[in-house]
Design a protein around this motif. Structure first.
Motif, PDB file in Angstrom:
ATOM      1  N   GLY A  65       0.858  -1.175   0.000  1.00 58.44           N
ATOM      2  CA  GLY A  65       0.000   0.000   0.000  1.00 58.44           C
ATOM      3  C   GLY A  65       0.894   1.224   0.000  1.00 58.44           C
ATOM      4  N   VAL A  66       0.517   2.225  -0.791  1.00 57.41           N
ATOM      5  CA  VAL A  66       1.297   3.460  -0.869  1.00 57.41           C
ATOM      6  C   VAL A  66       0.353   4.624  -0.621  1.00 57.41           C
ATOM      7  CG1 VAL A  66       2.817   4.875  -2.294  1.00 57.41           C
ATOM      8  CG2 VAL A  66       2.820   2.403  -2.595  1.00 57.41           C
ATOM      9  N   VAL A  67       0.734   5.501   0.305  1.00 58.76           N
ATOM     10  CA  VAL A  67      -0.073   6.672   0.630  1.00 58.76           C
ATOM     11  C   VAL A  67       0.768   7.903   0.323  1.00 58.76           C
ATOM     12  CG1 VAL A  67      -1.299   7.919   2.441  1.00 58.76           C
ATOM     13  CG2 VAL A  67      -1.280   5.413   2.435  1.00 58.76           C
ATOM     14  N   VAL A  68       0.299   8.680  -0.656  1.00 55.12           N
ATOM     15  CA  VAL A  68       0.986   9.905  -1.049  1.00 55.12           C
ATOM     16  C   VAL A  68      -0.074  11.003  -1.096  1.00 55.12           C
ATOM     17  CG1 VAL A  68       2.432  11.035  -2.780  1.00 55.12           C
ATOM     18  CG2 VAL A  68       2.617   8.570  -2.439  1.00 55.12           C
ATOM     19  N   GLY A  69      -0.119  11.824  -0.064  1.00 55.06           N
ATOM     20  CA  GLY A  69      -1.136  12.855   0.031  1.00 55.06           C
ATOM     21  C   GLY A  69      -0.776  14.119  -0.722  1.00 55.06           C
ATOM     22  N   LYS A  70      -1.805  14.885  -1.058  1.00 55.63           N
ATOM     23  CA  LYS A  70      -1.612  16.159  -1.756  1.00 55.63           C
ATOM     24  C   LYS A  70      -0.863  17.165  -0.889  1.00 55.63           C
ATOM     25  CE  LYS A  70      -5.588  16.017  -4.806  1.00 55.63           C
ATOM     26  NZ  LYS A  70      -6.854  16.692  -5.174  1.00 55.63           N
ATOM     27  N   LYS A  71      -0.948  17.000   0.403  1.00 56.04           N
ATOM     28  CA  LYS A  71      -0.265  17.911   1.320  1.00 56.04           C
ATOM     29  C   LYS A  71       1.248  17.857   1.111  1.00 56.04           C
ATOM     30  CE  LYS A  71       0.222  18.763   6.281  1.00 56.04           C
ATOM     31  NZ  LYS A  71      -0.224  18.322   7.613  1.00 56.04           N
ATOM     32  N   PHE A  72       1.782  16.668   0.840  1.00 57.41           N
ATOM     33  CA  PHE A  72       3.226  16.493   0.711  1.00 57.41           C
ATOM     34  C   PHE A  72       3.704  16.421  -0.730  1.00 57.41           C
ATOM     35  CE2 PHE A  72       2.166  14.413   4.826  1.00 57.41           C
ATOM     36  CZ  PHE A  72       2.648  15.425   5.622  1.00 57.41           C
ATOM     37  N   ALA A  73       2.805  16.168  -1.665  1.00 56.38           N
ATOM     38  CA  ALA A  73       3.134  16.152  -3.092  1.00 56.38           C
ATOM     39  C   ALA A  73       1.966  16.798  -3.835  1.00 56.38           C
ATOM     40  CB  ALA A  73       3.380  14.729  -3.570  1.00 56.38           C
ATOM     41  N   PRO A  74       1.959  18.132  -3.914  1.00 54.39           N
ATOM     42  CA  PRO A  74       0.797  18.816  -4.461  1.00 54.39           C
ATOM     43  C   PRO A  74       0.534  18.531  -5.942  1.00 54.39           C
ATOM     44  CG  PRO A  74       2.468  20.397  -3.724  1.00 54.39           C
ATOM     45  CD  PRO A  74       2.968  19.034  -3.408  1.00 54.39           C
ATOM     46  N   GLN A 107       5.791  11.344   4.167  1.00 60.37           N
ATOM     47  CA  GLN A 107       5.534  12.133   5.378  1.00 60.37           C
ATOM     48  C   GLN A 107       6.031  13.566   5.297  1.00 60.37           C
ATOM     49  OE1 GLN A 107       7.514  10.695   8.847  1.00 60.37           O
ATOM     50  NE2 GLN A 107       9.550  10.925   7.981  1.00 60.37           N
ATOM     51  N   THR A 108       6.892  13.885   4.334  1.00 60.19           N
ATOM     52  CA  THR A 108       7.358  15.261   4.184  1.00 60.19           C
ATOM     53  C   THR A 108       7.471  15.599   2.706  1.00 60.19           C
ATOM     54  OG1 THR A 108       9.677  14.602   4.247  1.00 60.19           O
ATOM     55  CG2 THR A 108       8.703  15.297   6.323  1.00 60.19           C
ATOM     56  N   LYS A 109       7.467  16.889   2.430  1.00 63.16           N
ATOM     57  CA  LYS A 109       7.592  17.361   1.046  1.00 63.16           C
ATOM     58  C   LYS A 109       9.024  17.191   0.555  1.00 63.16           C
ATOM     59  CE  LYS A 109       4.067  20.937   0.980  1.00 63.16           C
ATOM     60  NZ  LYS A 109       3.798  22.346   0.700  1.00 63.16           N
ATOM     61  N   PHE A 110       9.153  17.184  -0.761  1.00 66.14           N
ATOM     62  CA  PHE A 110      10.458  17.279  -1.404  1.00 66.14           C
ATOM     63  C   PHE A 110      10.649  18.768  -1.700  1.00 66.14           C
ATOM     64  CE2 PHE A 110       9.270  12.902  -2.462  1.00 66.14           C
ATOM     65  CZ  PHE A 110      10.429  12.244  -2.107  1.00 66.14           C
ATOM     66  N   PRO A 111      11.413  19.509  -0.874  1.00 70.27           N
ATOM     67  CA  PRO A 111      11.518  20.960  -1.073  1.00 70.27           C
ATOM     68  C   PRO A 111      12.115  21.303  -2.440  1.00 70.27           C
ATOM     69  CG  PRO A 111      12.704  20.245   0.899  1.00 70.27           C
ATOM     70  CD  PRO A 111      12.206  19.032   0.218  1.00 70.27           C
ATOM     71  N   ARG A 112      11.499  22.258  -3.105  1.00 66.23           N
ATOM     72  CA  ARG A 112      11.943  22.658  -4.445  1.00 66.23           C
ATOM     73  C   ARG A 112      13.378  23.189  -4.435  1.00 66.23           C
ATOM     74  NH1 ARG A 112       8.536  20.520  -7.348  1.00 66.23           N
ATOM     75  NH2 ARG A 112       6.358  21.088  -7.360  1.00 66.23           N
TER      76      ARG A 112
END
Length: 160
Positions: A65-74, A107-112
């Motif tokens: 199962g993979v959970v990738v939310g819009k909060k961390f990957a818009p 759990q965290t964003k990939f900062p640009r």
């Protein structure tokens, strides 16, 4: 038609079936209850961007199962990239993970500022997910025994 070639001459070699590399439904966590039962556990391992949960599933095959939310990957492209990479790395190690439900959560964003290109995000995903799946392949800790049910003795404080 006298000038047409037979079908075998046009396509002499059979192409490999797409299903050889597919991610079948049996290898996926699909229902909310399945995700919830894995999320209820303590995380097995954390990396800078992901959290790994692992649980024995009592089956022969492993499930992901993979959970990738819009909060961390818009952006949808980024979410899809993370999920595709996780599924492919899982598929390559599926035989080592038999009998487990593996859940990866971003759990965290990939900062640009740090990850200026898709290649940088792809490389980070590759290294982090690979190391997490290696941890998932390790033997699972023994599960605690079920709590003993109430003893048949009379509870304290009640008259006899």
């Amino acid at each position: 038609m006298a000038g047409s070639l037979p079908q075998a001459a046009v396509f002499p070699l059979a192409l490999p079936s797409v299903s050889t590399f597919a991610f079948p439904k049996a290898a996926r966590l699909t229902k909310t209850d399945e995700f919830s039962s894995v999320f209820a556990l303590r995380p097995r391992k954390r990396s800078p961007h992901f959290v790994l949960y692992v649980r024995a599933n009592g089956r022969a095959e492993a499930r992901l199962g993979v959970v990738v939310g819009k909060k961390f990957a818009p952006r949808a492209a980024e979410r899809n990239l993370v999920k595709r990479m996780a599924r492919e790395l899982f598929r390559q190690r599926q035989d080592q993970l038999g009998g487990r439900d593996v859940l990866l959560r971003l759990q965290t964003k990939f900062p640009r500022a740090e990850f200026t290109s898709r290649a940088a995000v792809r490389h980070a995903c590759l290294t982090e997910i690979s190391s997490l799946l290696e941890v998932a392949a390790r033997p699972l800790p023994p599960q605690p025994p079920p709590s003993p049910s109430a003893s048949p003795e009379q509870p304290k404080g009640l008259p006899t």
